[in-house]
Scaffold this motif. Sequence first.
Motif, PDB file in Angstrom:
ATOM      1  N   LEU A   1       0.825  -1.202   0.000  1.00 51.03           N
ATOM      2  CA  LEU A   1       0.000   0.000   0.000  1.00 51.03           C
ATOM      3  C   LEU A   1       0.866   1.262   0.000  1.00 51.03           C
ATOM      4  CD1 LEU A   1      -2.961   0.873   0.054  1.00 51.03           C
ATOM      5  CD2 LEU A   1      -2.854   0.865   2.548  1.00 51.03           C
ATOM      6  N   SER A   2       1.946   1.238   0.775  1.00 44.15           N
ATOM      7  CA  SER A   2       2.859   2.391   0.810  1.00 44.15           C
ATOM      8  C   SER A   2       3.517   2.599  -0.551  1.00 44.15           C
ATOM      9  CB  SER A   2       3.926   2.176   1.883  1.00 44.15           C
ATOM     10  OG  SER A   2       3.361   2.072   3.163  1.00 44.15           O
ATOM     11  N   ALA A   3       3.915   1.504  -1.193  1.00 39.08           N
ATOM     12  CA  ALA A   3       4.531   1.599  -2.515  1.00 39.08           C
ATOM     13  C   ALA A   3       3.537   2.149  -3.537  1.00 39.08           C
ATOM     14  CB  ALA A   3       5.045   0.233  -2.956  1.00 39.08           C
ATOM     15  N   TRP A   4       2.269   1.759  -3.408  1.00 44.44           N
ATOM     16  CA  TRP A   4       1.246   2.299  -4.319  1.00 44.44           C
ATOM     17  C   TRP A   4       1.106   3.803  -4.115  1.00 44.44           C
ATOM     18  CZ3 TRP A   4      -3.118   5.192  -4.105  1.00 44.44           C
ATOM     19  CH2 TRP A   4      -3.919   5.212  -5.257  1.00 44.44           C
ATOM     20  N   ARG A   5       1.128   4.238  -2.852  1.00 43.79           N
ATOM     21  CA  ARG A   5       1.035   5.676  -2.558  1.00 43.79           C
ATOM     22  C   ARG A   5       2.196   6.432  -3.178  1.00 43.79           C
ATOM     23  NH1 ARG A   5       1.398   7.006   3.636  1.00 43.79           N
ATOM     24  NH2 ARG A   5       3.552   6.340   3.200  1.00 43.79           N
ATOM     25  N   TRP A   6       3.387   5.879  -3.081  1.00 48.87           N
ATOM     26  CA  TRP A   6       4.564   6.503  -3.687  1.00 48.87           C
ATOM     27  C   TRP A   6       4.417   6.569  -5.206  1.00 48.87           C
ATOM     28  CZ3 TRP A   6       9.744   3.600  -4.562  1.00 48.87           C
ATOM     29  CH2 TRP A   6      10.702   4.492  -5.079  1.00 48.87           C
ATOM     30  N   ARG A   7       3.964   5.477  -5.788  1.00 48.20           N
ATOM     31  CA  ARG A   7       3.796   5.439  -7.240  1.00 48.20           C
ATOM     32  C   ARG A   7       2.732   6.441  -7.695  1.00 48.20           C
ATOM     33  NH1 ARG A   7       1.696   0.398 -10.896  1.00 48.20           N
ATOM     34  NH2 ARG A   7       2.612   1.069 -12.891  1.00 48.20           N
ATOM     35  N   TYR A   8       1.659   6.531  -6.930  1.00 50.24           N
ATOM     36  CA  TYR A   8       0.605   7.495  -7.252  1.00 50.24           C
ATOM     37  C   TYR A   8       1.154   8.918  -7.203  1.00 50.24           C
ATOM     38  CZ  TYR A   8      -3.668  10.274  -6.673  1.00 50.24           C
ATOM     39  OH  TYR A   8      -4.659  11.212  -6.810  1.00 50.24           O
ATOM     40  N   THR A   9       1.938   9.229  -6.178  1.00 54.15           N
ATOM     41  CA  THR A   9       2.543  10.551  -6.043  1.00 54.15           C
ATOM     42  C   THR A   9       3.479  10.832  -7.207  1.00 54.15           C
ATOM     43  OG1 THR A   9       2.428  10.309  -3.628  1.00 54.15           O
ATOM     44  CG2 THR A   9       3.830  12.061  -4.491  1.00 54.15           C
TER      45      THR A   9
ATOM     46  N   PRO B   1       7.977   8.310 -14.220  1.00 54.43           N
ATOM     47  CA  PRO B   1       7.712   6.879 -14.424  1.00 54.43           C
ATOM     48  C   PRO B   1       8.181   6.062 -13.221  1.00 54.43           C
ATOM     49  CG  PRO B   1       9.658   7.559 -15.666  1.00 54.43           C
ATOM     50  CD  PRO B   1       9.074   8.818 -15.063  1.00 54.43           C
ATOM     51  N   LEU B   2       7.353   5.130 -12.783  1.00 54.89           N
ATOM     52  CA  LEU B   2       7.719   4.254 -11.669  1.00 54.89           C
ATOM     53  C   LEU B   2       6.876   2.993 -11.761  1.00 54.89           C
ATOM     54  CD1 LEU B   2       9.323   3.777  -9.064  1.00 54.89           C
ATOM     55  CD2 LEU B   2       7.499   4.950  -7.797  1.00 54.89           C
ATOM     56  N   GLY B   3       7.503   1.888 -12.097  1.00 58.64           N
ATOM     57  CA  GLY B   3       6.799   0.619 -12.228  1.00 58.64           C
ATOM     58  C   GLY B   3       6.367   0.064 -10.882  1.00 58.64           C
ATOM     59  N   GLY B   4       5.336  -0.764 -10.907  1.00 60.87           N
ATOM     60  CA  GLY B   4       4.819  -1.327  -9.663  1.00 60.87           C
ATOM     61  C   GLY B   4       5.826  -2.192  -8.935  1.00 60.87           C
ATOM     62  N   ALA B   5       6.495  -3.103  -9.657  1.00 63.26           N
ATOM     63  CA  ALA B   5       7.484  -3.989  -9.031  1.00 63.26           C
ATOM     64  C   ALA B   5       8.662  -3.191  -8.491  1.00 63.26           C
ATOM     65  CB  ALA B   5       7.963  -5.037 -10.034  1.00 63.26           C
ATOM     66  N   ASP B   6       9.100  -2.189  -9.257  1.00 63.71           N
ATOM     67  CA  ASP B   6      10.211  -1.347  -8.794  1.00 63.71           C
ATOM     68  C   ASP B   6       9.828  -0.588  -7.525  1.00 63.71           C
ATOM     69  OD1 ASP B   6      11.892  -2.114 -10.824  1.00 63.71           O
ATOM     70  OD2 ASP B   6      11.336  -0.455 -12.143  1.00 63.71           O
ATOM     71  N   ALA B   7       8.597  -0.062  -7.482  1.00 61.93           N
ATOM     72  CA  ALA B   7       8.155   0.692  -6.309  1.00 61.93           C
ATOM     73  C   ALA B   7       8.157  -0.191  -5.072  1.00 61.93           C
ATOM     74  CB  ALA B   7       6.757   1.267  -6.549  1.00 61.93           C
ATOM     75  N   VAL B   8       7.665  -1.416  -5.202  1.00 61.22           N
ATOM     76  CA  VAL B   8       7.628  -2.334  -4.053  1.00 61.22           C
ATOM     77  C   VAL B   8       9.030  -2.691  -3.605  1.00 61.22           C
ATOM     78  CG1 VAL B   8       6.936  -4.625  -3.274  1.00 61.22           C
ATOM     79  CG2 VAL B   8       5.362  -3.251  -4.652  1.00 61.22           C
ATOM     80  N   GLY B   9       9.886  -3.044  -4.559  1.00 64.92           N
ATOM     81  CA  GLY B   9      11.252  -3.425  -4.210  1.00 64.92           C
ATOM     82  C   GLY B   9      12.024  -2.298  -3.557  1.00 64.92           C
ATOM     83  N   GLU B  10      11.912  -1.106  -4.115  1.00 60.16           N
ATOM     84  CA  GLU B  10      12.635   0.037  -3.554  1.00 60.16           C
ATOM     85  C   GLU B  10      12.062   0.435  -2.197  1.00 60.16           C
ATOM     86  OE1 GLU B  10      15.338   1.338  -4.576  1.00 60.16           O
ATOM     87  OE2 GLU B  10      15.495   0.288  -6.483  1.00 60.16           O
TER      88      GLU B  10
END
Length: 294
Positions: A52-60, A67-76
């Motif tokens: 959920l936090s990674a989704w918030r970052w990606r949304y921001t 650009p920010l991929g879903g898998a990259d956001a979660v991993g980072e």
Amino acid sequence: MAISPLLRIGFTGLLLGLLMARFGEAVLARLLAAQPTWLALALAITVAQTLLSAWRWRYTARRLDLPLGGADAVGEYYLGNLVNQLLPGGVLGDANRAWRHGRTASGLSPAFQAVVIERVSGQLAMLGAVMIALIHWPAEPPDWRHYAGAGTGLLLVLATGGWLGRVHRPDDQPAWLARWRHAVGQALLQRRVLGVQLATSALVVASYVAVYACCLLAIGIEAPASVWLPLIPLILLAMLIPLTVGGWGLREGAAAAIWPLAGLSAEQGISGAVVYGLVCLIGSTPGLLTLLRR
């Protein structure tokens, strides 16, 4: 003046040493008797929390055209959490996350803006949780003066931010301030965006509380949830003070001080805080996979 990392490490060790010297035996006994089912549930919630936090970052980031991929956001995000757990200060993981994203996106400045705005969204939700906790304080009703000022300040921050988002005077401000004002307006203060940010952050904060509650249930807390649930946001708030490593020492010290105010034992509060810290550390270890992958 910046605080030396060695001083932060020393302060962490000092706080933990003092607490363990007084309560160590009782805390250890509770840790050894912790129920694995509740610990497993706590770890499972940390997974949902990170997603959920990674989704918030990606949304921001998307609001800032990054650009920010879903898998990259979660991993980072996992890697950032791990760094925050292991290094002094509690913000180096976020800085590293922004830096790594900036190298692959359209520049470091927008990437840092995305991380800062995403974290500010989370802190606003945390302040809301603390306000609710104080209102539902289980002991004597708190003095409204203790937090009325904080609530007023929060409203003023939001109102001022909204005003800045509507005022256009680029000639009267530095270029960097104009860029930040634009970024905050795009990724946080627009009405629809603010609703998404605060709703997502509220869920993230709720997951923090849920993980902590599972840790308390794991050590066999005897009091009803109505007594100890309002205490959790105050412990989480203490962890935001960037003086120790991963919140260690401050979290346990806050628990030792706050738990007796609700008629609970200090060693019970410290035990729950230690278990929570261990769960957070273990829950961030998937960040190692990001290091290996990169």
